[in-house]
Motif scaffolding. Structure first.
Motif, mmCIF file in Angstrom:
data_model
loop_
_atom_site.group_PDB
_atom_site.id
_atom_site.type_symbol
_atom_site.label_atom_id
_atom_site.label_comp_id
_atom_site.label_asym_id
_atom_site.label_seq_id
_atom_site.Cartn_x
_atom_site.Cartn_y
_atom_site.Cartn_z
ATOM 1 N N GLY A 58 0.793 -1.224 0.000
ATOM 2 C CA GLY A 58 0.000 0.000 0.000
ATOM 3 C C GLY A 58 0.822 1.268 0.000
ATOM 4 O O GLY A 58 0.274 2.365 0.163
ATOM 5 N N THR A 59 2.132 1.159 -0.191
ATOM 6 C CA THR A 59 2.982 2.351 -0.264
ATOM 7 C C THR A 59 2.536 3.236 -1.435
ATOM 8 O O THR A 59 2.237 2.720 -2.519
ATOM 9 N N PRO A 60 2.456 4.541 -1.252
ATOM 10 C CA PRO A 60 2.090 5.421 -2.366
ATOM 11 C C PRO A 60 2.954 5.157 -3.596
ATOM 12 O O PRO A 60 4.184 5.106 -3.512
ATOM 13 N N GLY A 61 2.295 4.944 -4.737
ATOM 14 C CA GLY A 61 2.997 4.675 -5.975
ATOM 15 C C GLY A 61 3.263 3.215 -6.246
ATOM 16 O O GLY A 61 3.722 2.854 -7.339
ATOM 17 N N GLU A 62 2.978 2.333 -5.284
ATOM 18 C CA GLU A 62 3.197 0.904 -5.498
ATOM 19 C C GLU A 62 2.037 0.331 -6.316
ATOM 20 O O GLU A 62 0.875 0.424 -5.931
ATOM 21 N N SER A 63 2.354 -0.295 -7.448
ATOM 22 C CA SER A 63 1.335 -0.937 -8.276
ATOM 23 C C SER A 63 1.086 -2.362 -7.785
ATOM 24 O O SER A 63 1.849 -2.905 -6.972
ATOM 25 N N LEU A 64 0.032 -2.961 -8.314
ATOM 26 C CA LEU A 64 -0.237 -4.351 -7.974
ATOM 27 C C LEU A 64 0.897 -5.245 -8.466
ATOM 28 O O LEU A 64 1.266 -6.218 -7.790
ATOM 29 N N GLU A 65 1.478 -4.910 -9.610
ATOM 30 C CA GLU A 65 2.599 -5.705 -10.111
ATOM 31 C C GLU A 65 3.845 -5.514 -9.255
ATOM 32 O O GLU A 65 4.634 -6.442 -9.084
ATOM 33 N N ASP A 66 4.042 -4.309 -8.728
ATOM 34 C CA ASP A 66 5.142 -4.097 -7.767
ATOM 35 C C ASP A 66 4.981 -5.031 -6.583
ATOM 36 O O ASP A 66 5.945 -5.648 -6.114
ATOM 37 N N ARG B 5 -0.926 15.021 4.019
ATOM 38 C CA ARG B 5 -1.678 16.243 4.323
ATOM 39 C C ARG B 5 -1.368 17.353 3.317
ATOM 40 O O ARG B 5 -2.251 18.120 2.931
ATOM 41 N N ARG B 6 -0.105 17.399 2.864
ATOM 42 C CA ARG B 6 0.268 18.428 1.877
ATOM 43 C C ARG B 6 -0.171 18.063 0.468
ATOM 44 O O ARG B 6 -0.105 18.888 -0.440
ATOM 45 N N GLY B 7 -0.585 16.813 0.276
ATOM 46 C CA GLY B 7 -0.958 16.376 -1.053
ATOM 47 C C GLY B 7 0.212 15.895 -1.886
ATOM 48 O O GLY B 7 0.074 15.678 -3.098
ATOM 49 N N ASP B 8 1.374 15.688 -1.259
ATOM 50 C CA ASP B 8 2.548 15.215 -1.993
ATOM 51 C C ASP B 8 2.377 13.763 -2.439
ATOM 52 O O ASP B 8 2.872 13.368 -3.500
ATOM 53 N N VAL B 9 1.732 12.959 -1.598
ATOM 54 C CA VAL B 9 1.471 11.558 -1.929
ATOM 55 C C VAL B 9 0.023 11.248 -1.546
ATOM 56 O O VAL B 9 -0.543 11.884 -0.651
ATOM 57 N N PRO B 10 -0.591 10.270 -2.218
ATOM 58 C CA PRO B 10 -1.985 9.947 -1.908
ATOM 59 C C PRO B 10 -2.121 9.078 -0.669
ATOM 60 O O PRO B 10 -1.195 8.336 -0.308
ATOM 61 N N MET B 11 -3.253 9.172 -0.037
ATOM 62 C CA MET B 11 -3.602 8.270 1.068
ATOM 63 C C MET B 11 -3.797 6.862 0.508
ATOM 64 O O MET B 11 -4.346 6.707 -0.590
ATOM 65 N N PRO B 12 -3.335 5.821 1.195
ATOM 66 C CA PRO B 12 -3.604 4.463 0.716
ATOM 67 C C PRO B 12 -5.095 4.240 0.485
ATOM 68 O O PRO B 12 -5.936 4.694 1.254
ATOM 69 N N ASP B 13 -5.416 3.542 -0.615
ATOM 70 C CA ASP B 13 -6.798 3.310 -1.026
ATOM 71 C C ASP B 13 -7.271 1.953 -0.516
ATOM 72 O O ASP B 13 -6.579 0.934 -0.694
ATOM 73 N N ASP B 14 -8.449 1.917 0.109
ATOM 74 C CA ASP B 14 -8.937 0.677 0.714
ATOM 75 C C ASP B 14 -9.111 -0.434 -0.314
ATOM 76 O O ASP B 14 -8.803 -1.608 -0.037
ATOM 77 N N ASP B 15 -9.622 -0.112 -1.489
ATOM 78 C CA ASP B 15 -9.809 -1.151 -2.513
ATOM 79 C C ASP B 15 -8.466 -1.696 -2.988
ATOM 80 O O ASP B 15 -8.313 -2.911 -3.216
ATOM 81 N N ASP B 16 -7.492 -0.813 -3.137
ATOM 82 C CA ASP B 16 -6.150 -1.247 -3.531
ATOM 83 C C ASP B 16 -5.548 -2.149 -2.458
ATOM 84 O O ASP B 16 -4.944 -3.191 -2.768
ATOM 85 N N LEU B 17 -5.716 -1.774 -1.198
ATOM 86 C CA LEU B 17 -5.192 -2.599 -0.105
ATOM 87 C C LEU B 17 -5.854 -3.969 -0.105
ATOM 88 O O LEU B 17 -5.195 -4.996 0.126
ATOM 89 N N ALA B 18 -7.162 -4.025 -0.356
ATOM 90 C CA ALA B 18 -7.871 -5.310 -0.384
ATOM 91 C C ALA B 18 -7.348 -6.187 -1.516
ATOM 92 O O ALA B 18 -7.111 -7.394 -1.338
ATOM 93 N N ASP B 19 -7.151 -5.586 -2.708
ATOM 94 C CA ASP B 19 -6.622 -6.367 -3.829
ATOM 95 C C ASP B 19 -5.247 -6.930 -3.503
ATOM 96 O O ASP B 19 -4.934 -8.085 -3.846
ATOM 97 N N LYS B 20 -4.431 -6.150 -2.832
ATOM 98 C CA LYS B 20 -3.078 -6.602 -2.506
ATOM 99 C C LYS B 20 -3.093 -7.676 -1.418
ATOM 100 O O LYS B 20 -2.287 -8.613 -1.437
ATOM 101 N N TYR B 21 -4.022 -7.556 -0.475
ATOM 102 C CA TYR B 21 -4.130 -8.606 0.543
ATOM 103 C C TYR B 21 -4.532 -9.932 -0.101
ATOM 104 O O TYR B 21 -3.961 -10.990 0.199
#
Length: 407
Positions: free
Chosen positions: A195-203, A237-253
Motif C-alpha cells: 500500500g505504499t504510495p505509488g506501489e502498483s499491484l505488479e510491484d 496532508r500536503r498532497g505530496d502523496v496519496p492516502m492508501p486506497d482501501d480497494d487497492d489494499l484489499a486487492d493486494k491482501y
C-alpha cells in the motif's frame, strides 16, 4: 513499539505488582520483549519509539544500552519473586536490534537465561534489517541461543523502498536469508508492507514472489498505515502523496493470500502466514492470547495477569531511572474483567484458531448469525474469519462488541 503512551495510574517506584498479579507466576507462560530503540535512519511511515543518535546523553548510548537493559531484567526478577518461571519466548524488536553488536544481544539473552531460565523449546527472535547483519553476526547470534530471525524486507522494488525511506539493497535479502540458514537458524521470517504510495499491484507481486523465492518459514504482510505525527502523514496532508486506497489494499491482501497459500504458507493471524504450525511466531501469539510478558526498554509495555504497565519513553530518562535504582515504569492500569473480555474479542478474532463464543456477551452472540450469513464468519464454534472476513476484520470485531441484544 508505538511512540505514544497512554495515561494510567502512577507506577510504584520499586516496580512492585499487586499480589493478585503475582499469584500463579511460574504456572503461566512467561515471555520477554526487549525494545532496542536505535535506528540508522528514521523511516517516514514509522510511529515507533526510535532514535537515530548513537549518543543521546545521560548514559543512553548504544554502547551502554545492553548494560542498562540487563538492569531491568534483574529488576523483573526481584519484582516477580523467587519462583521458578522459565521463559518460553524472547523477542528483540525496535528500532533495529542488530545495530547493537551481536555480543550485546547475546548478553541480553544470557541475562534472561541467568535470572529466569529458558524452557527447553524456547523461541528466541531478533528483528533485523538486511543491511545491519553479516555472516559473522548471524553466526554469533545463533551460537548465543537465538533460534529465529525476522528480516525487515518491506519491498523488493527499489523505488518503493525509497518512498518508505528504507536504505537496504533488495538484492541483499536473499543473501542474508542464506547466511541465516548457514548459521543454523531453522526459522527465518520476512516482513513486507503493502500500500505504499505509488506501489502498483505488479510491484506488490514482485515483492511477494521475491520473498517466496527465499523460501521463508514465516511471512508477515502489513498494510501501510498513515500514523499521525509521521513524515508520511505530513506528506499526505500536503498532497505530496496519496492516502492508501482501501480497494487497492484489499486487492493486494488477496494477492498475498493467493500466492502465499499456493506456496504452502497458511494464515494463522490476519497479517501472518507460516509454513508449518511450529513456524508461527509464538511470541506474538502470546500477545494475542493475553499471556504474561515483561517488556524491557524505553516505552516498552508489560502485562502480568491483568496488570499492564509501560516504561518512560525516552532512553535518557529510562537509563537514569535504572541507574538510580528506580523502576522505569511510568504508569499502569489494572484491567477489569470486562476490559479483558473486550481485548480477547479484539485479538482472538484475528486468529485462525478463532474466538470461543462464550467470550461474547448476549449482544455479540446475537450478531453472529448475521455475520455468518454475510460470509464474514465461518459457521461453528470457535468463530473463525472467512477470507472476506479477514478483509473486514475490524468491522467484524465492532459488530461483535457493539451489537445490542436481539440485533
Amino acid at each position: 513499539m508505538p511512540s505514544a503512551l497512554p495515561e494510567g495510574d502512577p507506577a510504584p517506584a520499586d516496580g512492585s505488582l499487586p499480589e493478585s498479579a503475582l499469584a500463579g507466576v511460574g504456572s503461566r507462560a512467561l515471555s520477554f520483549y526487549v525494545h532496542v530503540p536505535f535506528c540508522s535512519v528514521r523511516c517516514g511511515y514509522c510511529d515507533f519509539n526510535t532514535y537515530t543518535a548513537t549518543e543521546l546523553g545521560g548514559g543512553a548510548s548504544q554502547a551502554s544500552y545492553a548494560d542498562t537493559a540487563v538492569e531491568e531484567v534483574r529488576l523483573a526478577r526481584r519484582v516477580l519473586g523467587d519462583v521458578d518461571a522459565p521463559v518460553s519466548t524472547v523477542f528483540l524488536g525496535g528500532g533495529t536490534p542488530t545495530l547493537l553488536p551481536p555480543a550485546d544481544l547475546v548478553r541480553l539473552l544470557d541475562a534472561i537465561r541467568d535470572e529466569f531460565g529458558l524452557t527447553a523449546d524456547a523461541e528466541v527472535t531478533t528483528e533485523s534489517n538486511p543491511d545491519s547483519v553479516d555472516e559473522a553476526a548471524l553466526a554469533t547470534l545463533r551460537e548465543g541461543g537465538f533460534t529465529r530471525v525476522s528480516f525487515g524486507m518491506q519491498s523488493a522494488v527499489p523505488r518503493v523502498l525509497r518512498v518508505l525511506d528504507r536504505t537496504h539493497d533488495p538484492r541483499r535479502v536473499p543473501r542474508v536469508v542464506e547466511w541465516a540458514r548457514a548459521a543454523g537458524f531453522d526459522e527465518v521470517s520476512l516482513d513486507l508492507i503493502y500500500g505504499t504510495p505509488g506501489e502498483s499491484l505488479e510491484d506488490w507481486r514482485t515483492s511477494l514472489e521475491s520473498a517466496l523465492a527465499c523460501e521463508p518459514d514465516h511471512l508477515s504482510a502489513y498494510a501501510l498505515i498513515v500514523e499521525d505525527g509521521t513524515a508520511l502523514a505530513r506528506q499526505v496532508r500536503r498532497g505530496d502523496v496519496p492516502m492508501p486506497d482501501d480497494d487497492d489494499l484489499a486487492d493486494k491482501y488477496l494477492l498475498a493470500d493467493d500466492l502465499l497459500t499456493a506456496a504452502g504458507l497458511d494464515w494463522y493471524e490476519v497479517s501472518n502466514w507460516a509454513r508449518r504450525p511450529e513456524s508461527a511466531c509464538r511470541h506474538n501469539l502470546a500477545y494475542w492470547r493475553g499471556t504474561d510478558w515483561w517488556g524491557v526498554g524505553p516505552g516498552a509495555h508489560s502485562h502480568v495477569r491483568g496488570v499492564r504497565w509501560w516504561n518512560v519513553k525516552h532512553p535518557t530518562a529510562y537509563a537514569a531511572r535504572l541507574r538510580e535504582g528506580v523502576s522505569p515504569a511510568l504508569a499502569r492500569e489494572v484491567l477489569d474483567a470486562e476490559t479483558r473480555r473486550v481485548e480477547r474479542v479484539l485479538l482472538e478474532t484475528r486468529l485462525s484458531d478463532g474466538l470461543p463464543t462464550d467470550v461474547l456477551d448476549d449482544g455479540g452472540r446475537s450478531a453472529v448469525p448475521g455475520l455468518v450469513t454475510r460470509g464474514l464468519l465461518e459457521h461453528g464454534d470457535p468463530l473463525v474469519l472467512t477470507r472476506d472476513g479477514r478483509l473486514l476484520a475490524d468491522a467484524v470485531v465492532r459488530d461483535l462488541l457493539s451489537a445490542p441484544s436481539g440485533w
